[in-house]
Design a protein around this motif. Structure first.
Motif, PDB file in Angstrom:
ATOM      1  N   LEU A  88       1.236  -1.212   0.214  1.00  0.00           N
ATOM      2  CA  LEU A  88       0.312   0.285  -0.198  1.00  0.00           C
ATOM      3  C   LEU A  88       0.883   1.366  -0.246  1.00  0.00           C
ATOM      4  O   LEU A  88       1.986   1.099   0.304  1.00  0.00           O
ATOM      5  N   GLN A  89       0.571   2.344  -0.610  1.00  0.00           N
ATOM      6  CA  GLN A  89       1.154   3.198  -0.444  1.00  0.00           C
ATOM      7  C   GLN A  89       0.883   3.920   0.729  1.00  0.00           C
ATOM      8  O   GLN A  89       0.196   3.718   1.890  1.00  0.00           O
ATOM      9  N   ASP A  90       2.545   4.912   1.027  1.00  0.00           N
ATOM     10  CA  ASP A  90       1.906   5.069   2.586  1.00  0.00           C
ATOM     11  C   ASP A  90       0.679   6.457   2.768  1.00  0.00           C
ATOM     12  O   ASP A  90       0.816   7.187   2.372  1.00  0.00           O
ATOM     13  N   GLY A  91       0.650   6.140   3.956  1.00  0.00           N
ATOM     14  CA  GLY A  91      -0.401   7.118   4.375  1.00  0.00           C
ATOM     15  C   GLY A  91      -1.668   6.646   4.571  1.00  0.00           C
ATOM     16  O   GLY A  91      -2.353   7.523   4.894  1.00  0.00           O
ATOM     17  N   SER A  92      -1.652   5.768   3.789  1.00  0.00           N
ATOM     18  CA  SER A  92      -3.091   5.746   3.395  1.00  0.00           C
ATOM     19  C   SER A  92      -4.009   4.642   4.560  1.00  0.00           C
ATOM     20  O   SER A  92      -3.151   3.739   5.815  1.00  0.00           O
ATOM     21  N   GLN A  93      -5.733   4.677   4.695  1.00  0.00           N
ATOM     22  CA  GLN A  93      -5.971   3.919   5.490  1.00  0.00           C
ATOM     23  C   GLN A  93      -6.448   2.720   4.460  1.00  0.00           C
ATOM     24  O   GLN A  93      -6.827   2.877   3.080  1.00  0.00           O
ATOM     25  N   ALA A  94      -7.154   1.803   4.511  1.00  0.00           N
ATOM     26  CA  ALA A  94      -7.512   0.619   3.948  1.00  0.00           C
ATOM     27  C   ALA A  94      -8.354  -0.297   5.000  1.00  0.00           C
ATOM     28  O   ALA A  94      -8.735  -0.504   6.400  1.00  0.00           O
ATOM     29  N   TRP A  95      -9.676  -0.816   4.460  1.00  0.00           N
ATOM     30  CA  TRP A  95     -10.759  -1.882   5.492  1.00  0.00           C
ATOM     31  C   TRP A  95     -10.586  -3.196   5.385  1.00  0.00           C
ATOM     32  O   TRP A  95      -9.924  -3.888   3.869  1.00  0.00           O
ATOM     33  N   TRP A  96     -10.327  -4.438   5.920  1.00  0.00           N
ATOM     34  CA  TRP A  96     -10.440  -5.268   6.459  1.00  0.00           C
ATOM     35  C   TRP A  96     -11.711  -6.017   6.843  1.00  0.00           C
ATOM     36  O   TRP A  96     -12.224  -5.405   7.638  1.00  0.00           O
TER      37      TRP A  96
END
Length: 380
Positions: free
Chosen positions: A184-192
């Motif tokens: 993933l890109q730095d500083g990102s958020q994502a859902w599990w």
């Protein structure tokens, strides 16, 4: 005044109506509305193949078995595999509520729960760096797995107890760190997606697809304590029961409606994948075998996992969907880093060495056992 004949006819009509409704209710109970989603996906070319395997660490032989998610979930798959080895049927792990709560009580709890507005998108890196070494050769779209030793699992449970979290939360924290590091890109958020078992005390609910779940938005720094607290909060808010009720919308809109909804959702919402911790599935009569599982995955949930404890060891399974760029390399790097991260967690600042085999207890209780018991393979 009604005549005797009219009264009799009215009574017969009432009984006929009641029998019709009873028949319709039984038909609804027999229909697996969760399976409808997988059938719709299959019609659109999205496989619902989930994986089980038996691994012999001494001979390094692995026997793979594939199942259709429309027929069963992870807990049911494990039961089928164990019975094929000659084990008697067992009562599966049950949900904490014992039975499904009512619609309005769930709606009120979910409505009061805080909302996370994080976008349902994943900011992937374009490709893994070619400079990163590739630890193993794993074919994309097929699961890879690692086995962590008795000592490591024992130490992880000690660490979990010490920090007031579950072993599942430690495992997800390590996986999340590996995925953010390599993908993933730095500083990102994502859902599990975090699956939850919704089996009740009624034996009729023990088989088939009885898993729901909720979503967790994480970042590269999400700790096991953060994850554990949020899982507990979402369980108390009954978000998994809300999703379970929403997934049964096929009762009202039919398969055509489910197809329309799936197409609409799949164009807009993207997640990292699913985290499926199924707990202990030991094989006491087969001490040389280990049982593992892995989910299906899709372009919307490209990372599929499966974590089991078997005969005192921890089995980590991981599969990257081929829709991801450089899927083979990323899968291999993440699996290696995931296992390595758990090894480091297990023995970090540990004052006592892991015991010898003869000193190790049968099982170590965890601070939130009802959470860990609710794990099941997810919808994707």
């Amino acid at each position: 005044m009604l005549t005797i004949r009219q009264n009799k006819k009215r009574y017969q009509n009432k009984k006929r109506y009641q029998n019709k409704k009873r028949h319709e209710n039984r038909a609804r109970q027999r229909t697996d509305y969760i399976a409808q989603w997988y059938e719709v996906r299959e019609d659109m070319g999205v496989s619902d193949r989930i994986h089980g395997f038996l691994h012999n660490p001494q001979t390094q032989h692995t026997e793979w078995q594939d199942f259709r998610h429309r027929d069963l979930d992870g807990i049911s798959m494990i039961a089928v595999m164990k019975q094929a080895l000659g084990y008697a049927p067992e009562t599966p792990p049950l949900c904490r509520e014992g039975k499904e709560p009512g619609f309005w009580s769930v709606w009120r709890k979910v409505r009061k729960a805080p909302k996370d507005r994080t976008e349902k998108q994943v900011h992937w890196r374009l490709a893994a760096s070619a400079a990163e070494p590739l630890p193993t050769d794993i074919t994309a779209a097929e699961p890879g797995f690692r086995v962590l030793s008795h000592n490591t699992l024992y130490a992880l449970k000690q660490q979990a107890r010490m920090h007031g979290v579950s072993c599942a939360s430690l495992t997800l924290a390590a996986l999340n760190k590996a995925v953010f590091q390599h993908c993933l890109q730095d500083g990102s958020q994502a859902w599990w997606f975090y699956p939850v078992n919704v089996r009740g005390s009624d034996p009729a609910t023990h088989n088939g697809n009885r898993s729901s779940g909720f979503y967790l938005a994480l970042n590269a720094g999400s700790s096991a304590q953060d994850i554990h607290a949020r899982v507990k909060q979402k369980l108390m808010a009954q978000e998994h029961w809300w999703l379970w009720k929403m997934a049964h919308i096929g009762r009202f809109v039919g398969k055509t409606g489910v197809r329309f909804l799936y197409q609409r959702i799949s164009r807009r919402q993207f997640y990292l994948g699913s985290f499926s911790y199924l707990g202990d599935c030991s094989l006491p009569d087969h001490p040389s075998l280990l049982l593992g599982v892995c989910g299906a995955g899709s372009a919307n949930y490209p990372i599929a996992t499966g974590i089991t404890e078997c005969n005192g060891q921890l089995i980590l399974s991981l599969k990257f969907h081929p829709s991801l760029a450089d899927a083979q390399r990323r899968q291999s790097l993440c699996l290696h880093s995931w296992a390595q991260g758990l090894e480091k967690m297990a023995f970090a600042s540990q004052s006592l060495p892991a015991p010898e085999e003869s000193e190790r207890p049968e099982a170590i209780p965890e601070p939130l056992t009802d959470t860990d018991q609710q794990k099941a393979l997810c919808h994707d």
